[in-house]
Design an enzyme around this catalytic site. Structure first.
Site, PDB file in Angstrom:
ATOM      1  N   LYS A   3       0.402  -1.212   0.345  1.00 10.86           N
ATOM      2  CA  LYS A   3       0.142  -0.267   0.048  1.00 10.86           C
ATOM      3  C   LYS A   3       1.091   1.701   0.250  1.00 10.86           C
ATOM      4  CE  LYS A   3      -1.658   2.794   2.526  1.00 10.86           C
ATOM      5  NZ  LYS A   3      -1.353   3.716   1.901  1.00 10.86           N
TER       6      LYS A   3
ATOM      7  N   GLU B 111      10.367   1.714   9.726  1.00  8.35           N
ATOM      8  CA  GLU B 111      11.589   2.804   9.199  1.00  8.35           C
ATOM      9  C   GLU B 111      10.850   4.119   9.588  1.00  8.35           C
ATOM     10  OE1 GLU B 111      14.910   2.695   8.644  1.00  8.35           O
ATOM     11  OE2 GLU B 111      14.914   0.400   8.494  1.00  8.35           O
TER      12      GLU B 111
ATOM     13  N   GLY C   8       7.228   5.578   7.712  1.00  7.72           N
ATOM     14  CA  GLY C   8       6.511   6.635   7.712  1.00  7.72           C
ATOM     15  C   GLY C   8       6.779   7.006   9.294  1.00  7.72           C
TER      16      GLY C   8
HETATM   17  P1  NAD Z   1       2.700   9.144   7.535  1.00 11.81           P
HETATM   18  O1  NAD Z   1       3.129   7.777   8.234  1.00 11.81           O
HETATM   19  O2  NAD Z   1       1.555   9.630   7.043  1.00 11.81           O
HETATM   20  O3  NAD Z   1       2.591   7.522   6.031  1.00 11.81           O
HETATM   21  C1  NAD Z   1       3.146   6.698   5.385  1.00 11.81           C
HETATM   22  C2  NAD Z   1       2.315   5.762   4.813  1.00 11.81           C
HETATM   23  O4  NAD Z   1       1.426   5.367   6.294  1.00 11.81           O
HETATM   24  C3  NAD Z   1       1.302   5.911   3.882  1.00 11.81           C
HETATM   25  O5  NAD Z   1       1.518   5.305   3.190  1.00 11.81           O
HETATM   26  C4  NAD Z   1      -0.244   6.380   4.889  1.00 11.81           C
HETATM   27  O6  NAD Z   1      -1.212   5.935   3.398  1.00 11.81           O
HETATM   28  C5  NAD Z   1       0.030   4.931   5.518  1.00 11.81           C
HETATM   29  N1  NAD Z   1      -1.143   5.159   6.930  1.00 11.81           N
HETATM   30  C6  NAD Z   1      -0.705   6.624   7.698  1.00 11.81           C
HETATM   31  N2  NAD Z   1      -2.014   6.790   8.347  1.00 11.81           N
HETATM   32  C7  NAD Z   1      -2.494   4.652   8.518  1.00 11.81           C
HETATM   33  C8  NAD Z   1      -2.863   4.147   9.709  1.00 11.81           C
HETATM   34  N3  NAD Z   1      -3.724   4.956  10.880  1.00 11.81           N
HETATM   35  N4  NAD Z   1      -2.665   2.055   9.738  1.00 11.81           N
HETATM   36  C9  NAD Z   1      -1.842   2.659   8.374  1.00 11.81           C
HETATM   37  N5  NAD Z   1      -1.606   2.660   7.250  1.00 11.81           N
HETATM   38  C10 NAD Z   1      -1.522   4.532   7.343  1.00 11.81           C
HETATM   39  O7  NAD Z   1       4.238   8.767   6.538  1.00 11.81           O
HETATM   40  P2  NAD Z   1       4.300   9.772   5.211  1.00 11.81           P
HETATM   41  O8  NAD Z   1       4.068  11.360   6.136  1.00 11.81           O
HETATM   42  O9  NAD Z   1       4.015   9.379   4.517  1.00 11.81           O
HETATM   43  O10 NAD Z   1       6.260  10.049   5.534  1.00 11.81           O
HETATM   44  C11 NAD Z   1       6.986  10.668   6.197  1.00 11.81           C
HETATM   45  C12 NAD Z   1       7.734   9.867   7.054  1.00 11.81           C
HETATM   46  O11 NAD Z   1       8.477   9.256   6.642  1.00 11.81           O
HETATM   47  C13 NAD Z   1       9.073  10.736   7.738  1.00 11.81           C
HETATM   48  O12 NAD Z   1       8.712  11.308   9.395  1.00 11.81           O
HETATM   49  C14 NAD Z   1       9.790  10.689   7.711  1.00 11.81           C
HETATM   50  O13 NAD Z   1      11.241  10.859   8.180  1.00 11.81           O
HETATM   51  C15 NAD Z   1       9.732   8.897   7.559  1.00 11.81           C
HETATM   52  N6  NAD Z   1      10.316   8.215   7.034  1.00 11.81           N
HETATM   53  C16 NAD Z   1      11.148   7.391   7.298  1.00 11.81           C
HETATM   54  C17 NAD Z   1      12.331   7.058   6.112  1.00 11.81           C
HETATM   55  C18 NAD Z   1      13.746   5.540   6.871  1.00 11.81           C
HETATM   56  O14 NAD Z   1      13.881   4.892   6.785  1.00 11.81           O
HETATM   57  N7  NAD Z   1      13.405   6.234   8.018  1.00 11.81           N
HETATM   58  C19 NAD Z   1      12.380   6.654   5.228  1.00 11.81           C
HETATM   59  C20 NAD Z   1      11.030   7.816   4.094  1.00 11.81           C
HETATM   60  C21 NAD Z   1      10.134   8.193   5.381  1.00 11.81           C
END
Ligand code: NAD
Length: 492
Positions: free
Chosen positions: A178, A253, A231
């Site tokens: 997803k 991550e 995320g």
């Molecule tokens: P996010 O957590 O808002 O979303 C990430 C994913 O989770 C999306 O696909 C979203 O649809 C899904 N999601 C949201 N709520 C959910 C729920 N309740 N249940 C299941 N899935 C859900 O993050 P974002 O804004 O898309 O990405 C940015 C974040 O990602 C930043 O914090 C960044 O540091 C982190 N990130 C970390 C790495 C790493 O390797 N450590 C790499 C890239 C990004």
């Protein structure tokens, strides 16, 4: 809708392109222009159910019986196909999330090596023979964990899917992917390449959709054995709760607020280059950037002034322009978040040296000026919270001990960078930093065979390297009594 839109209006489930049943088709916005450039299918909960069923059938079916050597061959072909399609993938990635094309090309050029690396590991899976006692034969086998729900963010769509998909395929898992709702396009392209490489139907299913519906449903699904998530840490916390229904295996991550430390004995020219790049690369939208810059008091003013001056020379523009060094924020919500933090920084007393506002002269694109805040203290919100915009806060320190204390005074623990020419200090400080990766006299050096992941709220488990394969296995211990006499074995 315009005729020249890229249309991805079907989900990829069970090896077929199918219309969403309770999902919808939505517009995908190009952040460089603020305009629709593609359409994408979003899954509803019934679509997630279909994808999980397909993944379970594939797991019990041909995929489960396939040898590691065959999976290895498929991964190698996928790497070849990926390399052959790298140019197109880079353009799609840059259109979808605003990553400058020079960065997406450079990043994607390295991606095939990840598939080749896990191809090698797929052909070399083995357990252990535990020579405990002559009366028993004890050995371990590594079994794929089962169906993996992969939930990925918008900032590096292809990379974050690949970091999960390649080891999961190597281990023999099946998957329901997803991707983020803001960047659904490239995962579909990856599914096409995987099918062409010989991945059997149902092994990879791609179902973009909203986190609160499609994502949450996947997390709580009893037919899913593991969630691998990239995320925000707050989302990871929600996932941990939702995944408790069947104690799913978890890999996270998450974010960072990474310390980038410049000591007084650093090669300043190189350190300033790295600090500038690590502040503004990808418009600040990478978990691994050095958004907290810690600088020794003796070189503080020079570093602040130099970064400020170089920030004004960063070439900002449309992500598809090859000369662009910094593109837009990937979507409007992220733009608004960054603008809020610019106000927060000003209001809490940080000194705005340069930047600090949206670029209004670039149409509807989501552009922000590279921003340097000086006189930042580690208690300020701009030093504690992940902004994810082109914003660096510069903190002054006096001693090595103080630098280490400030570096570790954070909830996060993803990466850290340090610049010193004193080899003793390099090892001493690296050993004390609470982070999953520490760079010395370099920054953002990431490779397929180096484990990556965070301490504290920055993650759980590791990706890449052989460590990145482990979370896709269950370990089974088999103990065989060789005596033919139960009592004898028990008596041990
Ligand atoms: P996010 O957590 O808002 O979303 C990430 C994913 O989770 C999306 O696909 C979203 O649809 C899904 N999601 C949201 N709520 C959910 C729920 N309740 N249940 C299941 N899935 C859900 O993050 P974002 O804004 O898309 O990405 C940015 C974040 O990602 C930043 O914090 C960044 O540091 C982190 N990130 C970390 C790495 C790493 O390797 N450590 C790499 C890239 C990004």
């Amino acid at each position: 809708m315009s005729e020249d839109l890229l249309r991805h209006e079907k989900l990829f489930i069970g090896g077929e392109w199918v219309a969403p049943t309770d999902g919808e088709v939505v517009a995908s916005i190009n952040p460089s222009t603020g305009k629709e450039w593609a359409t994408a299918a979003y899954a509803g909960t019934a679509d997630i159910d279909r994808a999980v069923t397909a993944a379970n059938e594939a797991f019990r079916g041909p995929w489960r019986k396939m040898s590691g050597t065959d999976r290895s061959n498929i991964l190698r072909r996928l790497g070849d196909l990926y390399a052959a399609n790298a140019g197109r993938l880079a353009e799609l990635e840059s259109s979808d999330n605003g990553m400058p094309i020079r960065d997406s090309r450079a990043g994607i050029a390295g991606h095939p090596q990840y598939y080749y690396y896990y191809s090698g590991l797929a052909a070399n899976i083995s357990g252990r023979n535990i020579q405990l006692d002559p009366s028993v034969h004890v050995y371990t086998t590594r079994e794929p964990v089962g169906v993996v729900g992969m939930i990925t963010p918008w900032n590096a769509p292809l990379q974050t899917v690949m970091w999960k998909m390649a080891p999961a395929l190597a281990a023999g898992c099946t998957m329901v992917i997803k991707p983020a709702e803001q960047t659904p396009i490239t995962a579909f392209e990856l599914a096409k390449l995987a099918a062409e490489a010989g991945v059997p139907p149902g092994v990879i299913n791609v179902v973009p959709g909203l986190g609160s519906t499609a994502g949450a449903h996947l997390v709580g699904h009893l037919g899913v054995n593991k969630i691998s998530f990239t995320g925000e840490h707050r989302t990871a916390m929600e996932i941990m709760k939702g995944a408790s229904v069947n104690l799913k295996r978890l890999s996270f991550e998450t974010g960072g607020k990474s310390p980038h430390i410049i000591f007084d004995d650093a090669d300043l020219e190189q350190a300033i280059n790295a600090a500038t790049h690590s502040a503004f690369a990808l418009c600040g939208q990478s978990c691994a950037l050095g958004s907290r810059l810690l600088v020794h008091e003796s070189v503080y003013d020079k570093v602040v002034n130099e970064i400020a001056s170089r920030s004004t020379r960063v070439r900002i523009g449309n992500a598809l322009d090859p000369s662009t060094q910094m593109g837009p924020q990937a979507h409007d919500e992220q733009l608004q978040k960054t603008l809020r933090y610019l106000d927060i920084g000003r209001n809490e007393g940080a000194r705005l040296v340069v930047g600090g506002e949206r670029i209004n002269s670039m149409g509807d694109g989501y552009f922000v000026k590279p921003t340097v805040f000086a006189d930042v203290t580690n208690s300020m919100r701009i030093a504690r919270e992940e902004i994810f915009g082109p914003v660096v806060g510069v903190i002054k320190f006096k001693t090595e001990e103080e630098a280490v204390a400030i570096a570790n005074d954070t909830e996060y623990g993803l990466v850290a960078g340090l610049w010193t020419q004193n080899v003793g200090r390099a090892h001493r400080v690296a050993a004390q930093i609470q982070a999953g990766m520490v760079w010395v006299n370099t920054y953002r050096y990431l490779r397929y065979n180096i484990p990556y992941g965070g301490y504290k709220i920055s993650g759980l488990n590791r990706e890449n390297g052989s460590e990145g394969l482990e979370p896709y296995f269950e370990t089974k211990s088999t103990i065989i009594n060789l005596t033919g006499n139960y009592a004898d074995a028990y008596a041990q």
